[in-house]
Design a protein around this motif. Structure first.
Motif, mmCIF file in Angstrom:
data_model
loop_
_atom_site.group_PDB
_atom_site.id
_atom_site.type_symbol
_atom_site.label_atom_id
_atom_site.label_comp_id
_atom_site.label_asym_id
_atom_site.label_seq_id
_atom_site.Cartn_x
_atom_site.Cartn_y
_atom_site.Cartn_z
ATOM 1 N N GLY A 144 0.823 -1.210 0.000
ATOM 2 C CA GLY A 144 0.000 0.000 0.000
ATOM 3 C C GLY A 144 0.855 1.257 0.000
ATOM 4 O O GLY A 144 0.559 2.228 -0.705
ATOM 5 N N ARG A 145 1.917 1.248 0.807
ATOM 6 C CA ARG A 145 2.833 2.407 0.827
ATOM 7 C C ARG A 145 3.486 2.587 -0.535
ATOM 8 O O ARG A 145 3.683 3.709 -0.996
ATOM 9 C CB ARG A 145 3.888 2.246 1.919
ATOM 10 C CG ARG A 145 3.360 2.516 3.306
ATOM 11 C CD ARG A 145 4.459 2.708 4.344
ATOM 12 N NE ARG A 145 5.537 1.734 4.287
ATOM 13 C CZ ARG A 145 5.530 0.558 4.912
ATOM 14 N NH1 ARG A 145 4.500 0.197 5.654
ATOM 15 N NH2 ARG A 145 6.571 -0.265 4.807
ATOM 16 N N TRP A 146 3.830 1.475 -1.186
ATOM 17 C CA TRP A 146 4.412 1.577 -2.529
ATOM 18 C C TRP A 146 3.434 2.279 -3.465
ATOM 19 O O TRP A 146 3.819 3.166 -4.207
ATOM 20 C CB TRP A 146 4.787 0.201 -3.077
ATOM 21 C CG TRP A 146 5.084 0.253 -4.559
ATOM 22 C CD1 TRP A 146 4.318 -0.236 -5.564
ATOM 23 C CD2 TRP A 146 6.206 0.883 -5.185
ATOM 24 N NE1 TRP A 146 4.890 0.031 -6.784
ATOM 25 C CE2 TRP A 146 6.060 0.728 -6.581
ATOM 26 C CE3 TRP A 146 7.318 1.571 -4.704
ATOM 27 C CZ2 TRP A 146 6.992 1.216 -7.492
ATOM 28 C CZ3 TRP A 146 8.241 2.054 -5.630
ATOM 29 C CH2 TRP A 146 8.076 1.877 -7.002
ATOM 30 N N ARG A 147 2.172 1.867 -3.438
ATOM 31 C CA ARG A 147 1.166 2.491 -4.305
ATOM 32 C C ARG A 147 1.093 4.001 -4.051
ATOM 33 O O ARG A 147 1.008 4.788 -4.982
ATOM 34 C CB ARG A 147 -0.216 1.876 -4.067
ATOM 35 C CG ARG A 147 -0.374 0.510 -4.649
ATOM 36 C CD ARG A 147 -0.808 0.654 -6.077
ATOM 37 N NE ARG A 147 -1.221 -0.632 -6.593
ATOM 38 C CZ ARG A 147 -0.847 -1.082 -7.773
ATOM 39 N NH1 ARG A 147 -0.065 -0.374 -8.527
ATOM 40 N NH2 ARG A 147 -1.255 -2.249 -8.193
ATOM 41 N N GLU A 148 1.128 4.381 -2.780
ATOM 42 C CA GLU A 148 1.049 5.803 -2.415
ATOM 43 C C GLU A 148 2.279 6.583 -2.882
ATOM 44 O O GLU A 148 2.168 7.733 -3.279
ATOM 45 C CB GLU A 148 0.913 5.959 -0.898
ATOM 46 C CG GLU A 148 -0.393 5.455 -0.338
ATOM 47 C CD GLU A 148 -0.384 5.384 1.189
ATOM 48 O OE1 GLU A 148 0.648 5.747 1.812
ATOM 49 O OE2 GLU A 148 -1.400 4.943 1.746
ATOM 50 N N GLN A 149 3.436 5.967 -2.820
ATOM 51 C CA GLN A 149 4.689 6.661 -3.085
ATOM 52 C C GLN A 149 5.256 6.402 -4.479
ATOM 53 O O GLN A 149 6.267 7.012 -4.858
ATOM 54 C CB GLN A 149 5.744 6.233 -2.054
ATOM 55 C CG GLN A 149 5.382 6.540 -0.631
ATOM 56 C CD GLN A 149 6.385 5.961 0.349
ATOM 57 O OE1 GLN A 149 7.536 5.693 0.006
ATOM 58 N NE2 GLN A 149 5.949 5.763 1.590
ATOM 59 N N LYS A 150 4.617 5.532 -5.228
ATOM 60 C CA LYS A 150 5.183 5.071 -6.488
ATOM 61 C C LYS A 150 5.569 6.213 -7.428
ATOM 62 O O LYS A 150 6.712 6.268 -7.895
ATOM 63 C CB LYS A 150 4.199 4.134 -7.195
ATOM 64 C CG LYS A 150 4.699 3.646 -8.544
ATOM 65 C CD LYS A 150 3.673 2.778 -9.236
ATOM 66 C CE LYS A 150 4.133 2.427 -10.625
ATOM 67 N NZ LYS A 150 3.131 1.655 -11.351
ATOM 68 N N ALA A 151 4.667 7.104 -7.707
ATOM 69 C CA ALA A 151 4.947 8.161 -8.689
ATOM 70 C C ALA A 151 6.157 8.991 -8.272
ATOM 71 O O ALA A 151 7.055 9.255 -9.090
ATOM 72 C CB ALA A 151 3.721 9.050 -8.880
ATOM 73 N N ASP A 152 6.198 9.395 -7.010
ATOM 74 C CA ASP A 152 7.317 10.206 -6.530
ATOM 75 C C ASP A 152 8.627 9.424 -6.556
ATOM 76 O O ASP A 152 9.667 9.947 -6.951
ATOM 77 C CB ASP A 152 7.054 10.705 -5.103
ATOM 78 C CG ASP A 152 5.924 11.726 -5.046
ATOM 79 O OD1 ASP A 152 5.605 12.345 -6.095
ATOM 80 O OD2 ASP A 152 5.367 11.903 -3.949
#
Length: 166
Positions: A144-152
């Protein structure tokens, strides 16, 4: 034709994957797919790029399909198959590990009970099972954290910026 820098990267990445436990030919095939523009190639294209026989490709893609790192699709209007990476191959591979981890946890629990948790073997199995249980519990939050931070993170990595855990 594959360029020399691409060929060098494929061999280096393939070696890293091999060191991580993936057999040599599947590792090279996977690295070749990663470096293809579409993330998809036919068996003939893979064989040509790697300078190997179609039989070597067949075994490699069978392995990669079994571990869910690629899928086989029929090429439109053709009888040829293309081997395609999942859109988010590493995310998908990690997300599917929960089933495997669950089986490992159950196996360690059974093993610890068989040997007795107070024996050296049982103690190792208890610790191993607890570790797998931890991974199983943490994986959804981490993904879930990856999904949140992926673009950045992708943008930063593409600029050569190293990120650290916050």
């Amino acid at each position: 034709m594959v360029s020399e820098p691409a060929r060098g990267f494929v061999e280096r990445f393939g070696t890293l994957l091999e060191e991580a436990g993936i057999p040599r030919m599947p590792a090279r095939v996977f690295a070749t797919l990663v470096t293809s523009d579409e993330g998809a190639l036919t068996a003939a294209e893979l064989a040509e790029a790697l300078g190997v026989s179609p039989a070597a490709i067949s075994g490699a893609v069978r392995y990669l399909r079994q571990v869910d790192l690629l899928v086989r699709e029929r090429e439109r209007g053709s009888r040829r198959d293309r081997y395609v990476l999942h859109d988010e191959v590493w995310y998908e591979a990690a997300a599917r590990r929960d089933q495997l981890l669950g089986r490992w946890v159950a196996n360690m629990r059974d093993g610890a009970a068989s040997f007795g948790p107070d024996t050296p073997t049982g103690a190792r199995l208890v610790e191993t099972g607890a570790f797998y249980q931890f991974l199983l519990e943490e994986m959804p939050e981490m993904l879930g954290r990856w999904r949140e931070q992926k673009a950045d993170r992708v943008a930063a990595f593409g600029r050569g910026v190293e990120t650290t855990a916050s």
